[in-house]
Design a protein around this motif. Structure first.
Motif, short mmCIF file in Angstrom:
data_model
loop_
_atom_site.label_atom_id
_atom_site.label_comp_id
_atom_site.label_asym_id
_atom_site.label_seq_id
_atom_site.Cartn_x
_atom_site.Cartn_y
_atom_site.Cartn_z
N THR A 148 92.87 -33.94 -28.53
CA THR A 148 93.90 -34.15 -27.52
C THR A 148 95.21 -33.99 -28.05
O THR A 148 96.24 -34.18 -27.34
N HIS A 149 95.41 -33.71 -29.29
CA HIS A 149 96.69 -33.53 -29.97
C HIS A 149 96.74 -32.23 -30.50
O HIS A 149 97.96 -31.72 -30.44
N ASN A 155 93.53 -30.76 -20.17
CA ASN A 155 92.62 -29.60 -20.72
C ASN A 155 91.55 -29.94 -21.35
O ASN A 155 90.42 -29.41 -20.95
N VAL A 156 91.44 -30.83 -22.36
CA VAL A 156 90.39 -31.30 -23.26
C VAL A 156 89.35 -32.20 -22.26
O VAL A 156 88.16 -31.95 -22.40
N LEU A 157 89.91 -32.84 -21.24
CA LEU A 157 88.93 -33.54 -20.35
C LEU A 157 88.19 -32.59 -19.24
O LEU A 157 87.04 -32.59 -19.13
N LYS A 158 88.91 -31.61 -19.00
CA LYS A 158 88.27 -30.42 -18.23
C LYS A 158 87.31 -29.72 -19.20
O LYS A 158 86.19 -29.33 -18.67
N GLN A 159 87.45 -29.40 -20.34
CA GLN A 159 86.64 -28.78 -21.05
C GLN A 159 85.42 -29.36 -21.62
O GLN A 159 84.28 -28.76 -21.71
N VAL A 160 85.39 -30.85 -21.50
CA VAL A 160 84.27 -31.54 -21.73
C VAL A 160 83.17 -31.13 -20.60
O VAL A 160 82.06 -31.05 -20.79
N LYS A 161 83.63 -30.63 -19.43
CA LYS A 161 82.62 -30.46 -18.33
C LYS A 161 82.40 -28.88 -18.48
O LYS A 161 81.29 -28.47 -18.14
N ARG A 162 83.44 -28.01 -18.48
CA ARG A 162 83.23 -26.65 -18.02
C ARG A 162 83.08 -25.84 -19.45
O ARG A 162 82.36 -24.61 -19.28
#
Length: 344
Positions: A148-149, A155-162
């Motif tokens: 996240t840096h 974006n990272v939180l969305k990438q965890v899912k997608r």
């Protein structure tokens, strides 16, 4: 006891001569020592001088040579912007802009990263000045926190899912870099590692998501660390019951004044397994309160968690840069007044 022995005794869940004192103290150390934010963040000697000030003028047992998250993120290509004298530097440009960019980041050599070199120099100087008198922490961020840096948090939180597979490619590269960074900090003379696992909280990820995408990389890194480890987690719903079982962890630090997990509760649940660091609210008390408020909060923290050992008086997160000297000094004064063992 020396400060180092005092801290090690607490980390080993025993009673030292008094409750040890420290804090997540970065830019505030420079401000108190008369060093501006940019010089503190980029000059290892000035960083060391500022941290020495916390020992000599504030009575801290733990020193925290570190400045801001971008010091490490620059190694993967993120960029940092320095603001005015009283503002922490911020990441102004992220290295990863699209999911596919995780394939492009590469492991870094700590000796080639200015931020790491600054920290290493500060640690070496502090060890030269103090030898074994004071406990010096090497500060790091967990793989998912580091991600996240390198890319924006959302974006990272969305990438965890997608796109978890692409994110995992990035986390593997990040972990390789962090292992090399830890070796550099250890070689410089750090007495312990302060590892920020700041995304291990229910406000950001579900427990299952964290266990699936992040936990194995945390553990891979921790299994390569030979020094005592203190974990720091942010948020109101930290996964304390999960991280307390991580390998090689000696202590946990969280914002106990801002969550439902009080020192007293966690002392009862995990006090026989891990040292607790906390008790001081870094904003409401250290920034907005009075020195008496600090004293009262410190006394309350000692009453909650110090009996039997395994407790270090510490802030829940980074002290604001404008925190007044008298309130920082009050932490050690309160420990000397209320934290001498045996505590009744």
């Amino acid at each position: 006891m020396t400060s180092k022995k005092r801290v090690l005794t607490a980390l080993n869940l025993k009673e030292p001569d008094r409750v040890p004192v420290g804090s997540f103290a970065t830019q505030v150390a420079g401000k108190l020592a008369g060093i501006n934010v940019i010089d503190y963040a980029t000059d290892g000697e000035k960083m060391a001088i500022a941290q020495r000030y916390l020992f000599e003028k504030c009575g801290f047992d733990i020193l925290f040579p570190f400045s801001h998250v971008g010091m490490i993120a620059e190694g993967w290509g993120s960029r940092v912007q320095y603001m005015d004298a009283d503002a922490s530097p911020v990441i102004s440009e992220y290295a990863v802009k699209r999911d596919e960019d995780w394939k492009k980041i590469e492991p870094f050599d700590p000796e080639s990263i200015d931020g790491v070199k600054t920290i290493v120099k500060a640690i070496r100087l502090l060890k030269e000045w103090f030898e074994e008198e004071v406990f010096i922490l090497g500060v790091m961020f967990s793989p998912i926190t580091s991600a996240t840096h390198i890319a924006p948090l959302m974006n990272v939180l969305k990438q965890v899912k997608r796109s978890p597979d692409l994110l995992s490619i990035g986390l593997e590269t990040i972990t390789e870099s962090l292992i090399a960074e830890e070796m550099a900090l250890e070689d410089a003379g750090a007495d312990g590692i302060f590892l920020a696992v700041t995304r291990a909280t229910g406000e950001l990820l579900t427990r299952k998501q964290y266990e699936t995408i992040a936990k194995r990389w945390d553990e891979k890194l921790l299994n390569r660390i030979n020094l005592p480890v203190i974990l720091h987690v942010c948020g109101r719903e930290p996964f304390l019951d999960m991280i307390v079982d991580y390998p090689h962890v000696k202590g946990i630090n969280w914002w106990d004044r801002g969550t439902r997990y009080s020192l007293r509760d966690i002392k009862y649940r995990f006090g026989d397994r891990v040292c607790l660091l906390g008790g001081i609210d870094q904003t409401r008390t250290m920034l907005m309160g009075t020195p008496k408020d600090v004293e009262n909060e410190a006394r309350d923290a000692i009453e909650q968690a110090a009996i039997g050992g395994g407790f270090i008086l510490f802030s829940g997160c980074d002290l604001p840069v404008s925190t007044p000297l008298k309130k920082v000094q009050m932490l050690a004064l309160a420990s000397q007044k209320y934290g001498k063992y045996p505590i009744k």
